[in-house]
Write a protein that holds these residues in place. Sequence first.
Motif: not given
Length: 243
Positions: A191, A193, A195-196, A235, A237-238, A240-242
């Motif tokens: 997890i 990444t 971005t994270v 949280g 981060s994911f 915005t990724a989706l």
Amino acid sequence: MPGLGTLINTLAIAVAGVLGLMLRRVLHQRYQESIITASGVAVAFLGAAGTLAKMLQMSPDGAGLEVHGALLMILSLILGALTGEIIDIDRGFTRFGVWLKRKSGSSKDPRFVDAFVTASLTVCVGAMAIIGAIEDGLRGDISVLAAKSLLDFFIILMMAASMGRGAGFAALPVLLLQGSVTILAKLVEPIMTDTVIGNISLVGNVLIACVGLNLVRPRTVNVANPLPALLFAIGFSFVTALA
């Protein structure tokens, strides 16, 4: 050897705490206050610089700077502070500090708990602690934690010289936090990444800046309770990724 970086970091903080106490004995109270104020300004600027480095990025056309991550930072801090208030993390830190104060025979030190909490937040909050511990656990790479150890050494040295022995006990939270991340490195690696890591650094540096403000003006910001903001940053981060 996995965990070596955390052990070095822990030892650096403990040694700095001892040396700071030795330095404190030869410093007048006025000098101690000046040192802690200077340390607070330095920590605040380090946090602010880290925050701005993540938020200000060159526009694609190279025409100027653009601001990124402001909404994420605001939401993470608000939700993190609310969650922390409900859990009352600050009370937990304080109770642990009171327990350490009693067990370490420091009952006559009126600043022990304040020094412990402030120093612990300073050296535990930030991306270097998490990323360094993961690198240590997965690849035995202690370079990040070695650099952090050097920074922490001088920070705790100044804090111990001005605030007392409680600052040196920040070695314990560092050992527990970074040691736990090192042990769980294989689980959290997927997890982590770019971005994270960037979001953790952004929000973490804001909290570091707040710690600096507290050194200049005690209790200006309650930094312990907003700590869950780091989890919200992960949280989002994911999310915005989706999106």
